[in-house]
Scaffold this active site. Structure first.
Site, PDB file in Angstrom:
ATOM      1  N   HIS A 139      30.863  46.928 -49.403  1.00 32.95           N
ATOM      2  CA  HIS A 139      30.138  47.261 -50.625  1.00 32.95           C
ATOM      3  C   HIS A 139      31.077  47.928 -51.634  1.00 32.95           C
ATOM      4  O   HIS A 139      31.443  49.098 -51.471  1.00 32.95           O
ATOM      5  CB  HIS A 139      28.946  48.176 -50.270  1.00 32.95           C
ATOM      6  N   GLU A 151      32.428  50.902 -49.414  1.00 31.94           N
ATOM      7  CA  GLU A 151      31.639  51.263 -48.235  1.00 31.94           C
ATOM      8  C   GLU A 151      31.741  50.102 -47.259  1.00 31.94           C
ATOM      9  O   GLU A 151      31.546  48.946 -47.663  1.00 31.94           O
ATOM     10  CB  GLU A 151      30.156  51.371 -48.622  1.00 31.94           C
ATOM     11  N   ASN A 189      23.996  54.483 -51.968  1.00 36.87           N
ATOM     12  CA  ASN A 189      22.705  54.252 -52.624  1.00 36.87           C
ATOM     13  C   ASN A 189      21.579  55.076 -52.022  1.00 36.87           C
ATOM     14  O   ASN A 189      20.594  55.371 -52.695  1.00 36.87           O
ATOM     15  CB  ASN A 189      22.358  52.766 -52.609  1.00 36.87           C
TER      16      ASN A 189
HETATM   17  N1  CAA Z   1      38.412  46.945 -65.338  1.00 38.06           N
HETATM   18  C1  CAA Z   1      39.574  47.607 -65.428  1.00 38.06           C
HETATM   19  N2  CAA Z   1      39.682  48.855 -65.945  1.00 38.06           N
HETATM   20  C2  CAA Z   1      38.551  49.438 -66.400  1.00 38.06           C
HETATM   21  C3  CAA Z   1      37.290  48.808 -66.331  1.00 38.06           C
HETATM   22  C4  CAA Z   1      37.246  47.501 -65.763  1.00 38.06           C
HETATM   23  N3  CAA Z   1      36.104  46.807 -65.641  1.00 38.06           N
HETATM   24  N4  CAA Z   1      36.360  49.653 -66.862  1.00 38.06           N
HETATM   25  C5  CAA Z   1      36.998  50.778 -67.216  1.00 38.06           C
HETATM   26  N5  CAA Z   1      38.328  50.657 -66.949  1.00 38.06           N
HETATM   27  C6  CAA Z   1      39.355  51.671 -67.094  1.00 38.06           C
HETATM   28  C7  CAA Z   1      39.727  51.977 -68.500  1.00 38.06           C
HETATM   29  O1  CAA Z   1      40.735  51.142 -68.983  1.00 38.06           O
HETATM   30  C8  CAA Z   1      40.227  53.402 -68.369  1.00 38.06           C
HETATM   31  O2  CAA Z   1      41.554  53.408 -67.844  1.00 38.06           O
HETATM   32  P1  CAA Z   1      42.543  54.720 -67.916  1.00 38.06           P
HETATM   33  O3  CAA Z   1      41.918  55.763 -67.025  1.00 38.06           O
HETATM   34  O4  CAA Z   1      43.830  54.184 -67.376  1.00 38.06           O
HETATM   35  O5  CAA Z   1      42.548  55.118 -69.349  1.00 38.06           O
HETATM   36  C9  CAA Z   1      39.330  54.004 -67.315  1.00 38.06           C
HETATM   37  O6  CAA Z   1      38.811  52.889 -66.584  1.00 38.06           O
HETATM   38  C10 CAA Z   1      38.208  54.777 -67.916  1.00 38.06           C
HETATM   39  O7  CAA Z   1      37.468  53.936 -68.792  1.00 38.06           O
HETATM   40  P2  CAA Z   1      37.005  54.315 -70.261  1.00 38.06           P
HETATM   41  O8  CAA Z   1      38.009  55.209 -70.901  1.00 38.06           O
HETATM   42  O9  CAA Z   1      36.620  53.049 -70.961  1.00 38.06           O
HETATM   43  O10 CAA Z   1      35.630  55.056 -70.087  1.00 38.06           O
HETATM   44  P3  CAA Z   1      35.235  56.302 -69.219  1.00 38.06           P
HETATM   45  O11 CAA Z   1      36.287  57.313 -69.156  1.00 38.06           O
HETATM   46  O12 CAA Z   1      33.887  56.647 -69.712  1.00 38.06           O
HETATM   47  O13 CAA Z   1      35.082  55.692 -67.752  1.00 38.06           O
HETATM   48  C11 CAA Z   1      33.832  54.689 -66.045  1.00 38.06           C
HETATM   49  C12 CAA Z   1      34.242  54.622 -67.495  1.00 38.06           C
HETATM   50  C13 CAA Z   1      35.054  54.455 -65.155  1.00 38.06           C
HETATM   51  C14 CAA Z   1      32.832  53.564 -65.817  1.00 38.06           C
HETATM   52  C15 CAA Z   1      33.248  56.115 -65.744  1.00 38.06           C
HETATM   53  O14 CAA Z   1      32.274  56.430 -66.697  1.00 38.06           O
HETATM   54  C16 CAA Z   1      32.633  56.215 -64.372  1.00 38.06           C
HETATM   55  O15 CAA Z   1      33.325  56.411 -63.377  1.00 38.06           O
HETATM   56  N6  CAA Z   1      31.275  56.144 -64.316  1.00 38.06           N
HETATM   57  C17 CAA Z   1      30.542  56.196 -63.065  1.00 38.06           C
HETATM   58  C18 CAA Z   1      30.599  54.857 -62.402  1.00 38.06           C
HETATM   59  C19 CAA Z   1      29.843  54.830 -61.123  1.00 38.06           C
HETATM   60  O16 CAA Z   1      29.219  55.790 -60.673  1.00 38.06           O
HETATM   61  N7  CAA Z   1      29.881  53.665 -60.456  1.00 38.06           N
HETATM   62  C20 CAA Z   1      29.171  53.460 -59.247  1.00 38.06           C
HETATM   63  C21 CAA Z   1      27.867  52.843 -59.564  1.00 38.06           C
HETATM   64  S1  CAA Z   1      26.931  52.623 -58.124  1.00 38.06           S
HETATM   65  C22 CAA Z   1      27.431  51.184 -57.508  1.00 38.06           C
HETATM   66  O17 CAA Z   1      28.260  50.477 -58.012  1.00 38.06           O
HETATM   67  C23 CAA Z   1      26.776  50.827 -56.245  1.00 38.06           C
HETATM   68  C24 CAA Z   1      25.512  50.093 -56.332  1.00 38.06           C
HETATM   69  O18 CAA Z   1      25.212  49.371 -55.389  1.00 38.06           O
HETATM   70  C25 CAA Z   1      24.545  50.250 -57.403  1.00 38.06           C
END
Ligand code: CAA
Length: 282
Positions: A139, A151, A189
């Site tokens: 996951h 995971e 989750n």
């Molecule tokens: N691919 C590559 N790089 C990416 C990317 C992608 N799709 N999205 C963001 N990035 C990179 C950016 O380039 C940036 O890089 P640097 O650190 O080198 O500058 C970094 O990630 C941070 O991005 P941003 O500056 O655009 O924006 P941010 O600081 O707000 O971060 C985020 C965005 C990483 C999404 C952050 O907000 C975050 O960690 N959010 C929480 C995400 C989370 O909890 N995910 C889990 C969800 S639950 C799940 O997935 C399980 C399920 O089953 C539901």
């Protein structure tokens, strides 16, 4: 030796999974039923790689090298030569079971089959195949190229060897693994979705505004996103589907989905991908 990875489903998770395997040197066969979705996925992968290169987190030449390692196909038959498959299609149980049945018939007998399911029991998926010992949960978290965790879920019949091979793959991707038993919601989750659901209850009961709920949790507990922003990011339909899996799986009313979440999903306000959820995305 694992050299070729099949990825099934070219949506948000599938394209992220193809991206990280390609970036780490694996040959990737990305499969979807829709040609349009595959083209969209390749564009997203290239844009995300360019973004990483621009930030200096990967060398520029890795962009084209990664893209060259990813082949797309709408023919499942072409996945036959893969050593390891990761399924990342929509969270519909009947769809996943049918896909695993087909994949089991097509792919070589010694290949391993992983599911990126966020909520469907791995044991049930494994039982749809003739190789349940080679089936495991893998996951990934969204956005896959950024998040450091995978995971890994051991089904009832998953062998130690399958677990070992999967753990090594996770390490090769430069990610950490958290190992979970096969119970509803696994680890992430099981904890995350009730938190998001509780945030929606707080809104529903008029405790606070969308902005203040998110601010409270973002600044008050140092989360990168507030729970309602995160719900929009994950997709409210996915949040609801996982909440229902917890509710049905444990038969415990503490997991009941908030009526406001159900209403928003019925309205099609599914979050970022729909342009509207708790926030608007013009
Ligand atoms: N691919 C590559 N790089 C990416 C990317 C992608 N799709 N999205 C963001 N990035 C990179 C950016 O380039 C940036 O890089 P640097 O650190 O080198 O500058 C970094 O990630 C941070 O991005 P941003 O500056 O655009 O924006 P941010 O600081 O707000 O971060 C985020 C965005 C990483 C999404 C952050 O907000 C975050 O960690 N959010 C929480 C995400 C989370 O909890 N995910 C889990 C969800 S639950 C799940 O997935 C399980 C399920 O089953 C539901």
């Amino acid at each position: 030796m694992i050299t070729t990875i099949a990825v099934l489903g070219a949506g948000q998770m599938g394209n992220g999974i193809a991206h990280v395997f390609g970036q780490c040197g694996y040959q990737v066969l990305l499969y979807d039923i829709s040609d349009k979705q595959l083209t969209k996925a390749l564009t997203s992968i290239e844009n995300n790689l360019q973004r990483q290169a621009k930030k200096g987190s990967i060398p520029l030449e890795l962009v084209s090298q990664t893209m060259e390692r990813i082949t797309t196909t709408v023919q499942m038959q072409e996945l036959a030569r893969a050593d390891f498959a990761v399924e990342a299609v929509t969270e519909i149980e009947a769809l996943k079971l049918e896909l695993f049945r087909q994949l089991d018939r097509i792919i070589k007998p010694d290949a391993y089959l992983a599911s990126n399911t966020s909520s469907i029991p791995i044991t049930r998926i494994a039982a749809a195949t003739c190789r349940p010992e080679k089936v495991i949960g893998m996951h990934f978290m969204n956005p896959v190229p950024v998040m450091g965790l995978v995971e890994v879920i051991r089904g009832h019949a998953t062998s130690d060897e399958t677990f070992q091979v999967t753990s090594e793959l996770v390490e090769k991707l430069g990610k950490e693994l958290a190992v979970s038993q096969d119970y509803p919601g696994f680890i992430v989750n099981r904890i995350l979705i009730p938190m998001i659901n509780e945030a929606i209850f707080a809104l529903y009961e008029g405790i606070a505004s969308v902005e203040d709920i998110d601010k409270g949790m973002k600044l008050g507990t140092n989360q990168p996103m507030g729970p309602l922003t995160l719900a929009d990011f994950i997709g409210l339909d996915t949040v609801l589907a996982i909440a229902n899996v917890l509710y049905d799986g444990f038969k415990d009313p503490k997991y009941r989905p908030c009526p406001l979440l159900v209403k928003m999903v019925n309205a099609g306000h599914l979050g970022k991908k729909a342009g509207k959820g708790f926030y608007s995305y013009p």
